[in-house]
Design a protein around this motif. Structure first.
Motif, PDB file in Angstrom:
ATOM      1  N   ARG A   2      11.535  -2.287 -30.867  1.00 12.53           N
ATOM      2  CA  ARG A   2      10.177  -2.808 -30.962  1.00 12.53           C
ATOM      3  C   ARG A   2       9.300  -2.295 -29.828  1.00 12.53           C
ATOM      4  NH1 ARG A   2      10.171  -9.013 -31.985  1.00 12.53           N
ATOM      5  NH2 ARG A   2       9.122  -8.844 -30.009  1.00 12.53           N
ATOM      6  N   ALA A   3       8.015  -2.070 -30.138  1.00 13.40           N
ATOM      7  CA  ALA A   3       7.076  -1.657 -29.098  1.00 13.40           C
ATOM      8  C   ALA A   3       6.513  -2.881 -28.374  1.00 13.40           C
ATOM      9  CB  ALA A   3       5.943  -0.848 -29.721  1.00 13.40           C
ATOM     10  N   VAL A   4       6.521  -4.030 -29.042  1.00 13.30           N
ATOM     11  CA  VAL A   4       5.972  -5.265 -28.474  1.00 13.30           C
ATOM     12  C   VAL A   4       7.083  -6.002 -27.733  1.00 13.30           C
ATOM     13  CG1 VAL A   4       4.850  -7.445 -29.031  1.00 13.30           C
ATOM     14  CG2 VAL A   4       4.336  -5.401 -30.376  1.00 13.30           C
ATOM     15  N   GLU A   5       6.753  -6.527 -26.544  1.00  8.77           N
ATOM     16  CA  GLU A   5       7.759  -7.256 -25.770  1.00  8.77           C
ATOM     17  C   GLU A   5       8.080  -8.609 -26.406  1.00  8.77           C
ATOM     18  OE1 GLU A   5       6.794  -7.656 -21.686  1.00  8.77           O
ATOM     19  OE2 GLU A   5       6.984  -5.528 -21.305  1.00  8.77           O
ATOM     20  N   LEU A   6       9.319  -9.026 -26.251  1.00  7.74           N
ATOM     21  CA  LEU A   6       9.776 -10.312 -26.759  1.00  7.74           C
ATOM     22  C   LEU A   6       9.137 -11.437 -25.950  1.00  7.74           C
ATOM     23  CD1 LEU A   6      11.897 -11.527 -28.776  1.00  7.74           C
ATOM     24  CD2 LEU A   6      13.429 -11.628 -26.817  1.00  7.74           C
ATOM     25  N   ALA A  31      13.936 -14.631 -22.488  1.00  6.61           N
ATOM     26  CA  ALA A  31      13.058 -13.534 -22.918  1.00  6.61           C
ATOM     27  C   ALA A  31      13.067 -12.418 -21.877  1.00  6.61           C
ATOM     28  CB  ALA A  31      11.645 -14.043 -23.152  1.00  6.61           C
ATOM     29  N   ALA A  32      13.041 -12.769 -20.595  1.00  3.65           N
ATOM     30  CA  ALA A  32      13.051 -11.756 -19.531  1.00  3.65           C
ATOM     31  C   ALA A  32      14.354 -10.964 -19.533  1.00  3.65           C
ATOM     32  CB  ALA A  32      12.834 -12.418 -18.175  1.00  3.65           C
ATOM     33  N   VAL A  33      15.466 -11.635 -19.706  1.00  6.61           N
ATOM     34  CA  VAL A  33      16.756 -10.948 -19.755  1.00  6.61           C
ATOM     35  C   VAL A  33      16.825 -10.047 -20.987  1.00  6.61           C
ATOM     36  CG1 VAL A  33      19.242 -11.276 -20.032  1.00  6.61           C
ATOM     37  CG2 VAL A  33      17.983 -12.665 -18.391  1.00  6.61           C
ATOM     38  N   ARG A  35      14.320  -8.599 -22.500  1.00  6.86           N
ATOM     39  CA  ARG A  35      13.469  -7.428 -22.241  1.00  6.86           C
ATOM     40  C   ARG A  35      14.199  -6.428 -21.348  1.00  6.86           C
ATOM     41  NH1 ARG A  35       9.368 -11.441 -22.100  1.00  6.86           N
ATOM     42  NH2 ARG A  35       9.551 -11.582 -19.833  1.00  6.86           N
ATOM     43  N   HIS A  36      14.906  -6.935 -20.342  1.00  8.42           N
ATOM     44  CA  HIS A  36      15.656  -6.044 -19.451  1.00  8.42           C
ATOM     45  C   HIS A  36      16.749  -5.299 -20.219  1.00  8.42           C
ATOM     46  CE1 HIS A  36      17.600  -4.405 -15.949  1.00  8.42           C
ATOM     47  NE2 HIS A  36      18.739  -4.935 -16.364  1.00  8.42           N
ATOM     48  N   ILE A  37      17.490  -6.015 -21.034  1.00 15.28           N
ATOM     49  CA  ILE A  37      18.551  -5.392 -21.831  1.00 15.28           C
ATOM     50  C   ILE A  37      17.959  -4.337 -22.754  1.00 15.28           C
ATOM     51  CG2 ILE A  37      20.245  -5.805 -23.666  1.00 15.28           C
ATOM     52  CD1 ILE A  37      20.767  -8.555 -22.264  1.00 15.28           C
ATOM     53  N   HIS A  38      16.851  -4.632 -23.387  1.00 11.53           N
ATOM     54  CA  HIS A  38      16.195  -3.653 -24.270  1.00 11.53           C
ATOM     55  C   HIS A  38      15.786  -2.416 -23.498  1.00 11.53           C
ATOM     56  CE1 HIS A  38      15.064  -6.307 -27.955  1.00 11.53           C
ATOM     57  NE2 HIS A  38      16.287  -6.545 -27.531  1.00 11.53           N
ATOM     58  N   SER A  39      15.290  -2.582 -22.269  1.00 13.16           N
ATOM     59  CA  SER A  39      14.867  -1.423 -21.480  1.00 13.16           C
ATOM     60  C   SER A  39      16.067  -0.558 -21.090  1.00 13.16           C
ATOM     61  CB  SER A  39      14.072  -1.848 -20.248  1.00 13.16           C
ATOM     62  OG  SER A  39      14.909  -2.470 -19.294  1.00 13.16           O
ATOM     63  N   VAL A  40      17.196  -1.173 -20.772  1.00 13.86           N
ATOM     64  CA  VAL A  40      18.403  -0.417 -20.436  1.00 13.86           C
ATOM     65  C   VAL A  40      18.920   0.317 -21.662  1.00 13.86           C
ATOM     66  CG1 VAL A  40      20.818  -0.624 -19.712  1.00 13.86           C
ATOM     67  CG2 VAL A  40      19.036  -1.891 -18.502  1.00 13.86           C
ATOM     68  N   VAL A  41      18.953  -0.351 -22.798  1.00 17.26           N
ATOM     69  CA  VAL A  41      19.423   0.281 -24.029  1.00 17.26           C
ATOM     70  C   VAL A  41      18.508   1.447 -24.406  1.00 17.26           C
ATOM     71  CG1 VAL A  41      19.770  -0.075 -26.511  1.00 17.26           C
ATOM     72  CG2 VAL A  41      20.652  -1.737 -24.870  1.00 17.26           C
ATOM     73  N   ALA A  42      17.204   1.309 -24.196  1.00 18.08           N
ATOM     74  CA  ALA A  42      16.271   2.393 -24.504  1.00 18.08           C
ATOM     75  C   ALA A  42      16.595   3.632 -23.680  1.00 18.08           C
ATOM     76  CB  ALA A  42      14.836   1.946 -24.252  1.00 18.08           C
ATOM     77  N   VAL A  43      16.935   3.449 -22.411  1.00 16.80           N
ATOM     78  CA  VAL A  43      17.307   4.586 -21.562  1.00 16.80           C
ATOM     79  C   VAL A  43      18.602   5.214 -22.068  1.00 16.80           C
ATOM     80  CG1 VAL A  43      18.051   5.251 -19.237  1.00 16.80           C
ATOM     81  CG2 VAL A  43      16.100   3.729 -19.530  1.00 16.80           C
ATOM     82  N   LEU A  44      19.577   4.394 -22.419  1.00 18.10           N
ATOM     83  CA  LEU A  44      20.847   4.918 -22.918  1.00 18.10           C
ATOM     84  C   LEU A  44      20.678   5.691 -24.215  1.00 18.10           C
ATOM     85  CD1 LEU A  44      23.186   1.878 -22.184  1.00 18.10           C
ATOM     86  CD2 LEU A  44      23.036   4.039 -20.915  1.00 18.10           C
ATOM     87  N   ARG A  45      19.762   5.252 -25.061  1.00 21.25           N
ATOM     88  CA  ARG A  45      19.519   5.951 -26.327  1.00 21.25           C
ATOM     89  C   ARG A  45      18.967   7.351 -26.107  1.00 21.25           C
ATOM     90  NH1 ARG A  45      19.549   2.701 -31.005  1.00 21.25           N
ATOM     91  NH2 ARG A  45      19.650   0.482 -30.544  1.00 21.25           N
ATOM     92  N   GLU A  46      18.318   7.578 -24.981  1.00 22.07           N
ATOM     93  CA  GLU A  46      17.724   8.879 -24.694  1.00 22.07           C
ATOM     94  C   GLU A  46      18.732   9.890 -24.149  1.00 22.07           C
ATOM     95  OE1 GLU A  46      14.425   8.218 -22.098  1.00 22.07           O
ATOM     96  OE2 GLU A  46      13.406   6.922 -23.524  1.00 22.07           O
ATOM     97  N   LEU A  47      19.913   9.455 -23.754  1.00 17.26           N
ATOM     98  CA  LEU A  47      20.909  10.359 -23.191  1.00 17.26           C
ATOM     99  C   LEU A  47      21.440  11.314 -24.253  1.00 17.26           C
ATOM    100  CD1 LEU A  47      22.967   7.909 -20.963  1.00 17.26           C
ATOM    101  CD2 LEU A  47      21.197   9.523 -20.232  1.00 17.26           C
ATOM    102  N   ASP A  48      21.663  12.547 -23.846  1.00 15.23           N
ATOM    103  CA  ASP A  48      22.227  13.552 -24.740  1.00 15.23           C
ATOM    104  C   ASP A  48      23.713  13.677 -24.431  1.00 15.23           C
ATOM    105  OD1 ASP A  48      22.773  15.647 -26.418  1.00 15.23           O
ATOM    106  OD2 ASP A  48      21.822  17.157 -25.144  1.00 15.23           O
ATOM    107  N   PHE A  49      24.540  13.242 -25.339  1.00 14.62           N
ATOM    108  CA  PHE A  49      25.972  13.295 -25.136  1.00 14.62           C
ATOM    109  C   PHE A  49      26.586  14.572 -25.686  1.00 14.62           C
ATOM    110  CE2 PHE A  49      25.115   8.740 -24.822  1.00 14.62           C
ATOM    111  CZ  PHE A  49      25.725   8.478 -23.621  1.00 14.62           C
ATOM    112  N   GLY A  50      25.771  15.407 -26.296  1.00 16.10           N
ATOM    113  CA  GLY A  50      26.237  16.708 -26.765  1.00 16.10           C
ATOM    114  C   GLY A  50      27.478  16.623 -27.613  1.00 16.10           C
ATOM    115  N   GLU A  51      28.524  17.268 -27.140  1.00 12.87           N
ATOM    116  CA  GLU A  51      29.787  17.353 -27.881  1.00 12.87           C
ATOM    117  C   GLU A  51      30.768  16.239 -27.527  1.00 12.87           C
ATOM    118  OE1 GLU A  51      30.398  19.633 -30.315  1.00 12.87           O
ATOM    119  OE2 GLU A  51      28.297  20.193 -30.033  1.00 12.87           O
ATOM    120  N   THR A  52      30.309  15.220 -26.825  1.00  6.63           N
ATOM    121  CA  THR A  52      31.194  14.128 -26.435  1.00  6.63           C
ATOM    122  C   THR A  52      31.681  13.380 -27.673  1.00  6.63           C
ATOM    123  OG1 THR A  52      29.954  13.870 -24.394  1.00  6.63           O
ATOM    124  CG2 THR A  52      31.391  12.044 -25.038  1.00  6.63           C
ATOM    125  N   ALA A  53      32.988  13.226 -27.758  1.00  8.65           N
ATOM    126  CA  ALA A  53      33.566  12.513 -28.906  1.00  8.65           C
ATOM    127  C   ALA A  53      33.284  11.021 -28.787  1.00  8.65           C
ATOM    128  CB  ALA A  53      35.071  12.745 -28.942  1.00  8.65           C
TER     129      ALA A  53
END
Length: 69
Positions: A2-6, A31-33, A35-53
């Motif tokens: 979501r683009a809108v904060e919880l 709600a604050a926790v 939002r924090h979890i969503h921000s961490v997950v958003a960063v993890l989604r951007e990682l390129d794992f390439g050929e990692t199984a």
């Protein structure tokens, strides 16, 4: 994601839907926790794992145990 904060009322609503009713004084904190979890997950989604199984492909006890390898 979501683009809108919880908001605190949304957090309370979602918690209640999951069978976890929250006292009113906990809505903002949850709600604050969330939002924090969503921000961490958003960063993890951007990682390129390439050929990692995927983790399911890992077999404990197999492979080399040499730290130099």
């Amino acid at each position: 994601m979501r683009a809108v904060e919880l908001t605190p009322p949304e957090a309370a609503h979602e918690a209640a839907r999951a069978g976890l009713p929250l006292p009113v004084d906990r809505h903002a904190a949850v709600a604050a926790v969330a939002r924090h979890i969503h921000s961490v997950v958003a960063v993890l989604r951007e990682l390129d794992f390439g050929e990692t199984a995927p983790a399911g492909a890992y077999r404990a006890g197999e492979g080399k145990h040499d730290a130099a390898a």
